[in-house]
Design an enzyme around this catalytic site. Structure first.
Site, PDB file in Angstrom:
ATOM      1  CB  SER A 159      -0.951   0.016   1.207  1.00  0.00           C
ATOM      2  OG  SER A 159      -0.233   0.141   2.415  1.00  0.00           O
ATOM      3  CE  LYS A 255      -2.923   1.815   4.811  1.00  0.00           C
ATOM      4  NZ  LYS A 255      -2.718   0.840   3.732  1.00  0.00           N
TER       5      LYS A 255
END
Length: 553
Positions: A159, A255
């Site tokens: 990700s 993230k």
């Protein structure tokens, strides 16, 4: 209730148990039995009698570290009374206050006379004790570092490719944003949540936990020297982890923080806009999107992997050639690939505006209008776009304003799904609809004021990231820290189930090891010196202390 008030109550309870189960032993040691009830001082006296470093007392009631040290102190106490068999040691550790109390109230318990040893035997015993002391210190030292300063974290998914690679292992600094005190202080060191997985057929909630759920403390964070800001790479606890109730025991995610409290975030055709303007990327940010490629003949994927690195792709043969679905290509890589003579066409995959990313969708508007509003419990957050009553998807998302601490919003049937989880889960209120009005904590209201700051976290691999577009806002309570440097990087360690091609074997990425992360710079600072220093202290503490003692003599 205040964190330190509850913490103090636990300390007093443990001290009471300690006093009740040891006061006679203290008396036999020639110590005032009342001292057995005094926090810290009781263990200080035991260490003095056992001729062990008295400064270890400071760790007696530390979260996570405390239970380890208390068990060590109890073992030292029991040894003074001759309770040194394997069974007696196990009982001391597993049933501390119960077993010690049995010894304490046993009329036959007497102080063990000092053991007479020959010179060779004395050296052998000293060597064993020195080894055990070194092991104990190593475990405690590593636990203190892990719990209170920096925690290792692995990257198992793509990700954040190519900014952070699959197989990177990071040290996360827990102090930048302010240290968050542990909320489950009794736990097994170095294990995040579950001790082991019982298997696919079992309920994950039934897996053995690494912590004691019953002993819990509220959220508290010390001030840091910086606030989480836009473009920071942040490690946080996954908000929708349904297995673990404790915030600090939920799975850790990493993230990029793309929107701060008060920002307006929007995705337009897969491109990110903040406050109406295109995102400003850091120098090391490698944002990617999914592409479909049609070719006249088969591509040499292994060579492309060697050239571009991480390259998840699904390959299919067609009547006119080959079709490839690339999970994540940067704009530059896509442009270079399009120039190949084999490529017939290359297009970014963008979902249609108005199509929902959806697995379960309640008729929210109808339930609101019929005044039968109930906070949602059946939504599969992992594959449903947030909030769950909007016609949004990964590529067309928002605009949405990120909640800011102290800001007040007017609650309506159109925005309640946006704030429902904040009100009921993150800020622990009750919420219902009655007679056309929202009832919060039993009181009718049309307004709500946020108690915490919230953030929007999105992966750099924009079309292959389970991020804030699915689980929503990340509250400040869930922030763990900021990645500091990559201490290990192994290519091929984690396999991608969505790719037809996998790396051949495993290999170390030496060029990434001990390099800084989260700097925004292409050329990273090396932290090799820090790694060497930690290893010296970790493995050489006993030798360092012995050298200091000899030097003093």
């Amino acid at each position: 209730m205040n964190y330190f008030v509850i913490y103090s109550l636990y300390v007093l309870l443990l001290s009471l148990l300690m006093g009740i189960s040891t006061w006679k032993l203290f008396k036999k040691l020639g110590i005032n039995p009342l001292f057995a009830f005094i926090p810290f001082y009781n263990y200080y006296l035991i260490l003095k009698k056992a001729e062990k470093p008295a400064w270890w007392t400071v760790f007696a009631y530390f979260p996570v570290v405390g239970p380890i040290m208390i068990s060590v102190f109890h073992l030292y106490l029991m040894r003074l009374f001759g309770k040194t068999s394997t069974t007696q040691r196990v009982l001391t550790v597993l049933l501390p206050f119960l077993y010690i109390a049995l010894v304490n109230y046993d009329a036959k318990t007497e102080l063990e006379a000092p053991e007479y040893l020959l010179p060779g035997e004395e050296e052998e015993k000293h060597g064993k004790e020195s080894f055990l002391g070194s092991v104990t210190f190593a475990v405690v030292f590593a636990t203190v570092i892990h719990v209170f300063i920096t925690q290792p974290f692995g990257i198992p998914t793509g990700s954040m490719e190519r900014t952070m690679l699959v197989g990177d292992f990071l040290f996360v600094n827990k102090l930048n944003y302010g240290f968050r005190m542990p909320m489950r202080p009794v736990s097994i060191p170095f294990i995040q949540g579950t001790i082991w997985d019982t298997g696919e057929k079992g309920n994950p909630k039934d897996d053995p936990k690494s912590y004691v759920e019953a002993v819990k403390l509220p959220y508290f964070r010390f001030p840091g020297w910086e606030e989480p800001k836009r473009n920071d790479i942040v490690v946080f606890n996954y908000p929708d982890d349904s297995v673990h109730i404790a915030i600090d025991r939920k799975d850790p995610y990493v993230k990029r923080l793309v929107a701060e409290p008060g920002d307006v975030m929007e995705m337009r055709a897969g491109r990110l806009f903040i406050n109406g303007k295109p995102e400003v990327r850091m120098g090391d940010a490698q944002v990617q999107h999914s592409y479909e490629v049609y070719t006249s003949s088969q591509l040499d994927i292994p060579s492309l992997y060697d050239l571009y690195g991480f390259l998840p792709v699904v390959e299919q043969q067609t009547t006119n050639g080959y079709y490839y679905h690339f999970q994540g290509l940067t704009d530059d890589v896509a442009k270079e690939l399009s120039q190949s003579s084999l490529v017939l066409s290359i297009n970014e995959i963008i979902e249609k505006k108005g199509d929902k990313d959806l697995s379960y969708y309640p008729d929210v508007n109808k339930s609101i209008e019929s005044q039968s509003f109930v906070p949602s419990t059946k939504i599969n957050y992992s594959s449903t776009i947030f909030p769950h009553d909007k016609n949004w998807n990964m590529d067309w998302y928002g605009p949405v304003t990120i909640p800011k601490k102290g800001t007040t919003v007017i609650l309506t049937s159109q925005n309640i799904r946006l704030y429902e989880k904040i009100i009921t889960v993150y800020e622990n209120n009750t919420l219902e609809l009655k007679d056309g009005k929202f009832i919060i904590n039993g009181r009718p209201t049309e307004k709500y004021t946020f108690a915490y700051n919230y953030y929007m976290m999105v992966g750099d691999n924009r079309d292959a990231s389970l991020d804030g577009r699915y689980f929503g806002f990340v509250p400040e309570t869930h922030i763990v820290g900021k990645p500091m440097f990559t201490w290990l990087s192994v290519e091929g360690l984690f396999q991608d189930q969505n790719s037809s091609y996998q790396a051949n074997g495993k290999s170390l990425r030496w060029d990434r090891m001990f390099k800084a992360t989260n700097t925004g710079e292409l050329h990273k600072t090396s932290y090799t010196w820090l790694a060497v220093l930690l290893l010296i202290v970790f493995f050489g503490w006993e030798y360092i202390m012995n050298f200091i003692k000899k030097f003093k003599k």
